[in-house]
Design a protein around this motif. Structure first.
Motif, PDB file in Angstrom:
ATOM      1  N   MET A   3      -5.773   4.007  -5.830  1.00  0.00           N
ATOM      2  CA  MET A   3      -4.343   4.012  -5.494  1.00  0.00           C
ATOM      3  C   MET A   3      -4.127   3.245  -4.204  1.00  0.00           C
ATOM      4  N   LEU A   4      -3.022   2.552  -4.178  1.00  0.00           N
ATOM      5  CA  LEU A   4      -2.610   1.920  -2.929  1.00  0.00           C
ATOM      6  C   LEU A   4      -1.219   2.432  -2.592  1.00  0.00           C
ATOM      7  N   TRP A   5      -1.123   3.123  -1.465  1.00  0.00           N
ATOM      8  CA  TRP A   5       0.192   3.591  -1.006  1.00  0.00           C
ATOM      9  C   TRP A   5       0.675   2.578   0.026  1.00  0.00           C
ATOM     10  N   LYS A   6       1.848   2.014  -0.216  1.00  0.00           N
ATOM     11  CA  LYS A   6       2.313   1.007   0.754  1.00  0.00           C
ATOM     12  C   LYS A   6       3.688   1.367   1.294  1.00  0.00           C
ATOM     13  N   ASP A  42     -11.439   7.035  -5.962  1.00  0.00           N
ATOM     14  CA  ASP A  42     -12.209   8.192  -6.450  1.00  0.00           C
ATOM     15  C   ASP A  42     -11.965   9.447  -5.608  1.00  0.00           C
ATOM     16  N   GLY A  43     -10.697   9.681  -5.299  1.00  0.00           N
ATOM     17  CA  GLY A  43     -10.327  10.905  -4.588  1.00  0.00           C
ATOM     18  C   GLY A  43     -10.596  10.881  -3.099  1.00  0.00           C
ATOM     19  N   LYS A  44     -11.102   9.750  -2.598  1.00  0.00           N
ATOM     20  CA  LYS A  44     -11.415   9.673  -1.163  1.00  0.00           C
ATOM     21  C   LYS A  44     -10.564   8.592  -0.492  1.00  0.00           C
ATOM     22  N   ILE A  45     -10.335   8.778   0.798  1.00  0.00           N
ATOM     23  CA  ILE A  45      -9.660   7.747   1.587  1.00  0.00           C
ATOM     24  C   ILE A  45     -10.604   6.541   1.654  1.00  0.00           C
ATOM     25  N   ALA A  46     -10.081   5.362   1.268  1.00  0.00           N
ATOM     26  CA  ALA A  46     -10.926   4.164   1.328  1.00  0.00           C
ATOM     27  C   ALA A  46     -10.629   3.363   2.592  1.00  0.00           C
ATOM     28  N   ASP A  47      -9.348   3.206   2.902  1.00  0.00           N
ATOM     29  CA  ASP A  47      -8.988   2.369   4.051  1.00  0.00           C
ATOM     30  C   ASP A  47      -7.512   2.585   4.369  1.00  0.00           C
ATOM     31  N   PHE A  48      -7.096   2.127   5.516  1.00  0.00           N
ATOM     32  CA  PHE A  48      -5.676   2.243   5.883  1.00  0.00           C
ATOM     33  C   PHE A  48      -5.380   1.212   6.971  1.00  0.00           C
ATOM     34  N   GLY A  49      -4.110   1.027   7.247  1.00  0.00           N
ATOM     35  CA  GLY A  49      -3.739   0.113   8.333  1.00  0.00           C
ATOM     36  C   GLY A  49      -2.237  -0.084   8.356  1.00  0.00           C
ATOM     37  N   ALA A  50      -1.785  -1.000   9.226  1.00  0.00           N
ATOM     38  CA  ALA A  50      -0.360  -1.320   9.315  1.00  0.00           C
ATOM     39  C   ALA A  50      -0.031  -2.387   8.274  1.00  0.00           C
ATOM     40  N   MET A  51       1.173  -2.333   7.699  1.00  0.00           N
ATOM     41  CA  MET A  51       1.569  -3.321   6.692  1.00  0.00           C
ATOM     42  C   MET A  51       1.463  -4.741   7.254  1.00  0.00           C
ATOM     43  N   SER A  52       1.694  -4.871   8.559  1.00  0.00           N
ATOM     44  CA  SER A  52       1.619  -6.217   9.160  1.00  0.00           C
ATOM     45  C   SER A  52       0.202  -6.794   9.068  1.00  0.00           C
ATOM     46  N   ASP A  53      -0.789  -5.890   8.943  1.00  0.00           N
ATOM     47  CA  ASP A  53      -2.180  -6.364   8.809  1.00  0.00           C
ATOM     48  C   ASP A  53      -2.709  -6.163   7.393  1.00  0.00           C
ATOM     49  N   PHE A  54      -1.802  -5.954   6.423  1.00  0.00           N
ATOM     50  CA  PHE A  54      -2.270  -5.663   5.056  1.00  0.00           C
ATOM     51  C   PHE A  54      -3.044  -6.860   4.493  1.00  0.00           C
ATOM     52  N   PRO A  55      -4.285  -6.649   4.066  1.00  0.00           N
ATOM     53  CA  PRO A  55      -5.110  -7.782   3.639  1.00  0.00           C
ATOM     54  C   PRO A  55      -4.724  -8.344   2.266  1.00  0.00           C
ATOM     55  N   GLY A  56      -3.839  -7.658   1.521  1.00  0.00           N
ATOM     56  CA  GLY A  56      -3.487  -8.113   0.172  1.00  0.00           C
ATOM     57  C   GLY A  56      -4.410  -7.492  -0.853  1.00  0.00           C
ATOM     58  N   ILE A  57      -4.015  -7.605  -2.130  1.00  0.00           N
ATOM     59  CA  ILE A  57      -4.784  -6.968  -3.193  1.00  0.00           C
ATOM     60  C   ILE A  57      -5.649  -8.020  -3.880  1.00  0.00           C
ATOM     61  N   VAL A  58      -6.938  -7.782  -3.876  1.00  0.00           N
ATOM     62  CA  VAL A  58      -7.850  -8.734  -4.512  1.00  0.00           C
ATOM     63  C   VAL A  58      -8.100  -8.299  -5.954  1.00  0.00           C
ATOM     64  N   ASP A  59      -8.371  -6.997  -6.130  1.00  0.00           N
ATOM     65  CA  ASP A  59      -8.745  -6.478  -7.444  1.00  0.00           C
ATOM     66  C   ASP A  59      -7.651  -5.526  -7.946  1.00  0.00           C
ATOM     67  N   TRP A  60      -6.928  -5.972  -8.962  1.00  0.00           N
ATOM     68  CA  TRP A  60      -5.815  -5.170  -9.483  1.00  0.00           C
ATOM     69  C   TRP A  60      -6.271  -4.176 -10.551  1.00  0.00           C
ATOM     70  N   SER A  61      -7.523  -4.251 -10.979  1.00  0.00           N
ATOM     71  CA  SER A  61      -7.930  -3.446 -12.135  1.00  0.00           C
ATOM     72  C   SER A  61      -7.854  -1.945 -11.818  1.00  0.00           C
ATOM     73  N   GLY A  62      -7.124  -1.239 -12.676  1.00  0.00           N
ATOM     74  CA  GLY A  62      -6.982   0.219 -12.550  1.00  0.00           C
ATOM     75  C   GLY A  62      -6.295   0.656 -11.281  1.00  0.00           C
ATOM     76  N   LEU A  63      -5.540  -0.220 -10.665  1.00  0.00           N
ATOM     77  CA  LEU A  63      -4.912   0.129  -9.386  1.00  0.00           C
ATOM     78  C   LEU A  63      -3.479   0.617  -9.598  1.00  0.00           C
ATOM     79  N   GLU A  64      -3.202   1.795  -9.061  1.00  0.00           N
ATOM     80  CA  GLU A  64      -1.832   2.313  -9.096  1.00  0.00           C
ATOM     81  C   GLU A  64      -1.208   2.058  -7.723  1.00  0.00           C
ATOM     82  N   VAL A  65      -0.112   1.332  -7.713  1.00  0.00           N
ATOM     83  CA  VAL A  65       0.544   1.039  -6.431  1.00  0.00           C
ATOM     84  C   VAL A  65       1.743   1.975  -6.279  1.00  0.00           C
ATOM     85  N   VAL A  66       1.781   2.686  -5.158  1.00  0.00           N
ATOM     86  CA  VAL A  66       2.849   3.654  -4.918  1.00  0.00           C
ATOM     87  C   VAL A  66       3.681   3.173  -3.731  1.00  0.00           C
TER      88      VAL A  66
END
Ligand code: NIG
Ligand code: FE
Length: 419
Positions: A3-6, A42-66
């Motif tokens: 999941m990506l919460w933005k 997989d139920g764990k925090i993977a990463d976080f940051g400010a939207m201004s530093d958002f690296p973009g999405i490389v792998d869209w497979s199975g990704l839910e964007v919220v």
């Protein structure tokens, strides 16, 4: 599951390397990243940051964007003081209070804790467990992601062990961190007992069994006029040390009788209630906070102050003295029949003059530390379980205190799964 919460309006309590707890003056500086993103895998925090530093999405497979526009994300609440295992409500006593009796008068007439003990003794373990499951699931849906649960309505060896086994069952069934506390000295059972003789019995008979079966992470006593003296409480804490069990005690709820200084000397993890705090209690806590020794948390229980109409713990003075403060529900059938942590945070702001970030820190990072789970709960960090609260859209964190009739939590996630 990814999941990506933005567009999170404010991501609270997120750290690459979280501190274990915050002292009083640091609490207002609890981390809050404005306009943030958060990645969960997989139920764990993977990463976080400010939207201004958002690296973009490389792998869209199975990704839910919220899209979290307008919403805050917080660590799930950490409720470090509850009596969530009990047999029956005591709404009749509430009615008696409305008709003019005091909490103490009801207790002296055989109601109160003794009333809960009678109901608990009669209830089969399976039914006690079922009702505890129901309450636990309810508070999880309200945002609680770690919890401490006490015994103390047993008042006999068998019934105390029954309560502790129920807590052990909850620990094994639920993934959130749960800590159990043996509240051996909660009230003096009816019959031949005095506070002193019951304490001696708890030390000689119950504590060794509880320790042997590894049923308790902490030990507790109700250090109060008419319940257990400072000497009784100290005896229990010292006996528990021999089993390497630390204390978390009920102290200064109605009277300041010296339990604070004794508790600090006995290296308790937390001093809970503190509605009555003398000047010497405050200096003892301040001195401890300024030392290099392990922290002693002051745990305020505003739901109890509200429900019994007793003073609120002076957390402003405690925080100004740099004492680490935690907030908890005290969820129990007599003095605080609510396990809703958002409500506690709301009362922290309105009744105890806590800044929003102070109240949230008290209910997350410091709550976790006050029950020994700060390595797994209370903050948002890479690799940790995604136990999170997503708020409704709100103009600022102060809305948690301001909109006092509204449920501020929109969604709760445990291990990344919506509850
Ligand atoms: O934290 N103060 C002692 N124990 C509980 C209430 C017990 C009861 O009334 O059932 C408390 O307030
Ligand atoms: Fe309590």
């Amino acid at each position: 599951m990814r999941m990506l919460w933005k567009n999170i309006k404010g991501l609270v309590g997120a750290y690459e390397l979280p501190p274990a707890y915050l002292k009083g003056k640091e609490m207002r500086g609890f981390s809050c990243i404005e306009n943030a993103w958060l990645a969960i895998e997989d139920g764990k925090i993977a990463d976080f940051g400010a939207m201004s530093d958002f690296p973009g999405i490389v792998d869209w497979s199975g990704l839910e964007v919220v899209d979290c526009t307008g919403r805050f994300v917080l660590p799930a609440w950490c409720d470090s003081h509850t009596h969530l295992v009990f047999a029956a409500p005591r709404d009749g006593e509430f009615l008696a209070r409305l008709e003019g009796k005091t909490y103490q008068e009801i207790a002296e007439a055989g109601g109160g804790i003794l009333n809960s003990a009678k109901a608990l003794e009669a209830l089969p373990e399976e039914e006690l467990l079922n009702s505890a499951r129901f309450r636990l699931e309810q508070v999880i849906r309200q945002g609680t992601g770690a919890i401490e649960i006490k015994s103390g309505y047993g008042l006999s060896t068998e019934a105390e062990l029954k309560m502790l086994r129920v807590i052990a069952a909850l620990k094994s069934e639920y993934s959130i961190p749960i800590r159990s506390t043996f509240l051996g000295c909660h009230a003096v059972p009816e019959g031949k007992w005095t506070a002193k003789s019951w304490t001696a019995h708890v030390i000689a008979e119950l504590l060794p069994k509880v320790a042997e079966e590894r049923l308790a992470d902490y030990v507790d006593a109700f250090c109060e006029t008419g319940y257990f003296s400072v000497a009784d409480t100290e005896a229990l804490l010292k006996a528990a040390h021999a089993f390497a069990i630390q204390g978390k005690i009920h102290v200064n709820q109605f009277n300041a009788i010296g339990g604070v200084a004794m508790g600090i000397d006995c290296q308790v993890l937390s001093l809970d209630h503190l509605e009555q705090l003398s000047a010497s209690d405050l200096s003892a806590l301040a001195l401890r906070a300024d030392s290099e020794q392990a922290p002693v948390f002051a745990c305020a229980l505003p739901g109890c102050s509200y429900f019994l109409s007793i003073p609120y713990t002076p957390v402003r003075s405690l925080m100004d003295a740099n004492v680490p403060v935690a907030l908890a529900t005290d969820y129990n059938p007599g003095s605080a029949p609510s396990g809703n942590m958002s409500r506690v945070v709301q009362m922290g702001m309105v009744k105890m003059k806590m800044h929003p970030l102070e109240a949230i820190a008290a209910a997350t990072i410091n709550g976790a530390a006050a029950m020994g789970v700060s390595d797994v709960a209370g903050t948002i960090a890479p690799g940790r379980s995604a136990n999170l609260v997503l708020t409704k859209p709100m103009s600022g964190l102060e809305t948690l205190g301001y909109a006092f009739g509204e449920e501020p939590v929109e969604k709760v996630f445990i291990d990344g799964v919506q509850q």
